[in-house]
Design a protein around this motif. Structure first.
Motif, PDB file in Angstrom:
ATOM      1  N   UNK A  46       0.699  -1.246  -0.030  1.00 33.64           N
ATOM      2  CA  UNK A  46       0.053  -0.007   0.008  1.00 33.64           C
ATOM      3  C   UNK A  46       1.010   1.257   0.024  1.00 33.64           C
ATOM      4  N   UNK A  47       1.896   1.303   0.723  1.00 31.88           N
ATOM      5  CA  UNK A  47       2.872   2.381   0.826  1.00 31.88           C
ATOM      6  C   UNK A  47       3.335   2.605  -0.419  1.00 31.88           C
ATOM      7  N   UNK A  48       4.126   1.686  -1.032  1.00 31.81           N
ATOM      8  CA  UNK A  48       4.675   1.935  -2.426  1.00 31.81           C
ATOM      9  C   UNK A  48       3.528   2.427  -3.522  1.00 31.81           C
ATOM     10  N   UNK A  49       2.503   1.669  -3.486  1.00 31.13           N
ATOM     11  CA  UNK A  49       1.499   1.979  -4.292  1.00 31.13           C
ATOM     12  C   UNK A  49       0.922   3.588  -4.198  1.00 31.13           C
ATOM     13  N   UNK A  50       0.994   3.834  -2.784  1.00 27.85           N
ATOM     14  CA  UNK A  50       0.434   5.397  -2.492  1.00 27.85           C
ATOM     15  C   UNK A  50       1.806   6.020  -3.231  1.00 27.85           C
ATOM     16  N   UNK A  51       2.979   5.841  -2.884  1.00 25.03           N
ATOM     17  CA  UNK A  51       4.102   6.681  -3.333  1.00 25.03           C
ATOM     18  C   UNK A  51       4.190   7.002  -4.572  1.00 25.03           C
ATOM     19  N   UNK A  52       4.014   5.813  -5.295  1.00 26.69           N
ATOM     20  CA  UNK A  52       3.951   5.794  -7.079  1.00 26.69           C
ATOM     21  C   UNK A  52       2.666   6.690  -7.624  1.00 26.69           C
ATOM     22  N   UNK A  53       1.458   6.387  -6.899  1.00 27.94           N
ATOM     23  CA  UNK A  53       0.347   7.142  -7.585  1.00 27.94           C
ATOM     24  C   UNK A  53       0.379   8.523  -7.235  1.00 27.94           C
ATOM     25  N   UNK A 300       4.150  17.170  -0.504  1.00 29.40           N
ATOM     26  CA  UNK A 300       3.311  16.850   0.405  1.00 29.40           C
ATOM     27  C   UNK A 300       2.793  15.655   0.194  1.00 29.40           C
ATOM     28  N   UNK A 301       2.406  15.042  -1.124  1.00 28.83           N
ATOM     29  CA  UNK A 301       1.717  13.902  -1.282  1.00 28.83           C
ATOM     30  C   UNK A 301       2.788  12.815  -1.063  1.00 28.83           C
ATOM     31  N   UNK A 302       3.955  13.071  -1.505  1.00 27.89           N
ATOM     32  CA  UNK A 302       4.788  12.009  -1.242  1.00 27.89           C
ATOM     33  C   UNK A 302       5.382  11.478   0.037  1.00 27.89           C
ATOM     34  N   UNK A 303       5.144  12.972   0.876  1.00 27.02           N
ATOM     35  CA  UNK A 303       5.605  12.467   2.381  1.00 27.02           C
ATOM     36  C   UNK A 303       4.371  11.735   3.032  1.00 27.02           C
ATOM     37  N   UNK A 304       3.097  12.178   2.586  1.00 24.01           N
ATOM     38  CA  UNK A 304       1.867  11.450   3.190  1.00 24.01           C
ATOM     39  C   UNK A 304       1.962  10.009   2.694  1.00 24.01           C
ATOM     40  N   UNK A 305       2.137   9.546   1.628  1.00 22.30           N
ATOM     41  CA  UNK A 305       2.273   8.243   1.152  1.00 22.30           C
ATOM     42  C   UNK A 305       3.520   7.466   2.101  1.00 22.30           C
ATOM     43  N   UNK A 306       4.666   8.315   2.317  1.00 22.67           N
ATOM     44  CA  UNK A 306       5.554   7.607   2.788  1.00 22.67           C
ATOM     45  C   UNK A 306       5.470   7.122   4.234  1.00 22.67           C
ATOM     46  N   UNK A 307       4.372   7.580   4.809  1.00 23.37           N
ATOM     47  CA  UNK A 307       3.926   7.288   6.248  1.00 23.37           C
ATOM     48  C   UNK A 307       3.637   5.959   5.961  1.00 23.37           C
ATOM     49  N   UNK A 308       2.914   5.485   5.009  1.00 19.42           N
ATOM     50  CA  UNK A 308       2.351   4.109   4.979  1.00 19.42           C
ATOM     51  C   UNK A 308       3.466   3.263   4.890  1.00 19.42           C
ATOM     52  N   UNK A 309       4.335   3.691   4.324  1.00 21.06           N
ATOM     53  CA  UNK A 309       5.787   2.761   4.340  1.00 21.06           C
ATOM     54  C   UNK A 309       6.479   2.554   5.582  1.00 21.06           C
TER      55      UNK A 309
END
Length: 423
Positions: A46-53, A300-309
């Motif tokens: 989920x984290x990587x998918x969120x970061x990529x998207x 900001x989007x990348x930072x938020x998604x990185x939390x999932x990682x």
């Protein structure tokens, strides 16, 4: 014979063989609890998918902004009236001051050598009627140079001419959106439209430019000679909305801006103690402002998604600690038959790395898929770069190693005798 007794080439092969064997053991260990391994990797997926998207959406936004800025033309400088204040001291915003004139535009064109095209600009909203159809659209009064400055080609017909400007002829150029609303599939060229009740003949249809940086539909417009706008539609005393001009070269932009400012200071009798009654902006400033906003959104989007990682990494640490506890007896047996602490450390690190890397690869595929779905379903621009994919994969692998290190270190420091006794 140990690895230390080999020559460098053989030592490398020996290390690769050990790593390969360790990898096989790691995959076998993960395969024993498939559901647990999948659930553990889910956080990374989920984290990587969120970061990529999210990075794809951010990069798409930046690319769209760049395209929108490019649609303004090349080496473009815009002059606007500055802000004015009401009697109560309220600032009314840029463009509210009545300061720019046709003579200012003519002076810029005549006195600044590096300016190769100038168009005085009038602006208003107007109701346009064609037959039994009507549409409220943006009305611009421009010179023929406007289409050169904006690098705006014609889909059909042609621009009005300098002679049309001198004679204030009632001719118009129409945008794609306005043409569709008034004429549907029919060609607008040669047709008569009534702008605020005044008849104008359409002489040209512009190609589509899409939306501007501010989100306005650039094709929802009708453009007439500025003299016709003054005399037939807006009134002779209407002040200019702005002045569009094109510099000869990108390297000349800064100097042309200074020369325009100095010329308007002289013409408007502005001293050092007074604020400017105009604003000069070039295309690069607009691009930098818009791109900075898009860049901030991407971060900001990348930072938020990185939390999932990070959450996925904590999940890996938790499961690896459970695995160490479950396999304590196995670790004791391996140590008893000669495995060293670093062998155990390497074994559990490889397991954590494999779990995170597999999750990362699945997440990359999922992220690309989500980006494509968003692009098609929501018409949201996405742009996925190879760099983003590589960074996301390496980051997921690094998360696995980082969060897997403590459990691996704990396993490597177990006492063999205590480990053998553990049930």
């Amino acid at each position: 014979m140990g690895g230390k007794d080999l020559d460098p080439a053989s030592r490398l092969g020996f290390a690769a063989m050990i790593l390969f064997a360790t990898g096989k053991i790691a995959l076998r260990a993960l395969g024993r609890n498939k559901l647990r391994s999948v659930l553990t990797a889910l956080g990374i997926i989920i984290g990587v998918a969120a970061v990529i998207s999210m990075i794809g959406i951010g990069n798409g936004a930046k690319a769209q902004v760049a395209a929108q800025v490019a649609s303004l033309g090349q080496n473009v400088i815009m002059v606007y009236p500055a802000s004015s204040s009401s009697s109560s001291g309220v600032k009314l915003g840029y463009g509210s001051s009545v300061t720019l004139t046709i003579e200012d535009a003519e002076a810029i064109e005549g006195e600044i050598p590096d300016v190769i095209a100038v168009s005085p600009e009038l602006y208003s909203y107007a109701q346009v009627i064609a037959g039994n159809q009507n549409w409220k659209t943006k009305l611009y009064g421009e010179s023929p140079s406007y289409f050169e400055i904006r690098q705006w080609p014609f889909a059909e017909g042609e621009s009005f001419s300098d002679a049309d400007v001198r004679s204030a002829n009632q001719v118009a150029v129409i945008g794609q959106t306005t043409a569709e609303q008034l004429f549907a599939e029919e060609s607008p060229v040669g047709q008569t439209v009534r702008i605020q009740g005044v008849p104008f003949t359409v002489v040209g249809l512009l190609e589509s430019k899409g939306f501007s940086v501010k989100g306005h539909d650039q094709d929802d417009t009708i453009i007439v000679p500025y003299t016709a706008a003054l005399k037939r539609l807006m009134g002779k005393n209407t002040s200019l909305y702005g002045i569009n001009l094109e510099a000869s070269d990108a390297s000349a932009l800064e100097e042309v801006e200074k020369q325009v400012a100095n010329l308007l200071h002289q013409r408007h009798r502005i001293t050092s103690s007074r604020e400017d009654d105009f604003v000069v902006r070039d295309q690069q400033e607009i691009a930098e402002t818009a791109t900075a906003t898009a860049r901030t959104m991407t971060v900001l989007l990348g930072a938020i998604a990185s939390v999932s990682l990070m959450v996925g990494g904590i999940g890996i640490m938790n499961i690896m600690l459970v695995s160490v506890t479950e396999r304590t007896h196995e670790i004791g047996i391996r140590m008893a038959i000669g495995a060293r602490g670093k062998d155990i450390l390497r074994q559990f690190l490889v397991e954590a790395f494999a779990l995170a890397s597999l999750g990362g690869m699945i997440g990359i595929v999922l992220g690309i898929g989500v980006s494509k779905i968003l692009a098609q379903a929501a018409r949201w621009p996405t742009l996925i770069s190879v760099n983003a994919v590589v960074v996301a994969f390496l980051f997921s692998a690094a998360v696995g190693i980082f969060f897997g290190f403590y459990p691996a270190r704990k396993a490597s420091r177990l006492d063999p005798i205590d480990a053998l006794r553990y049930e």
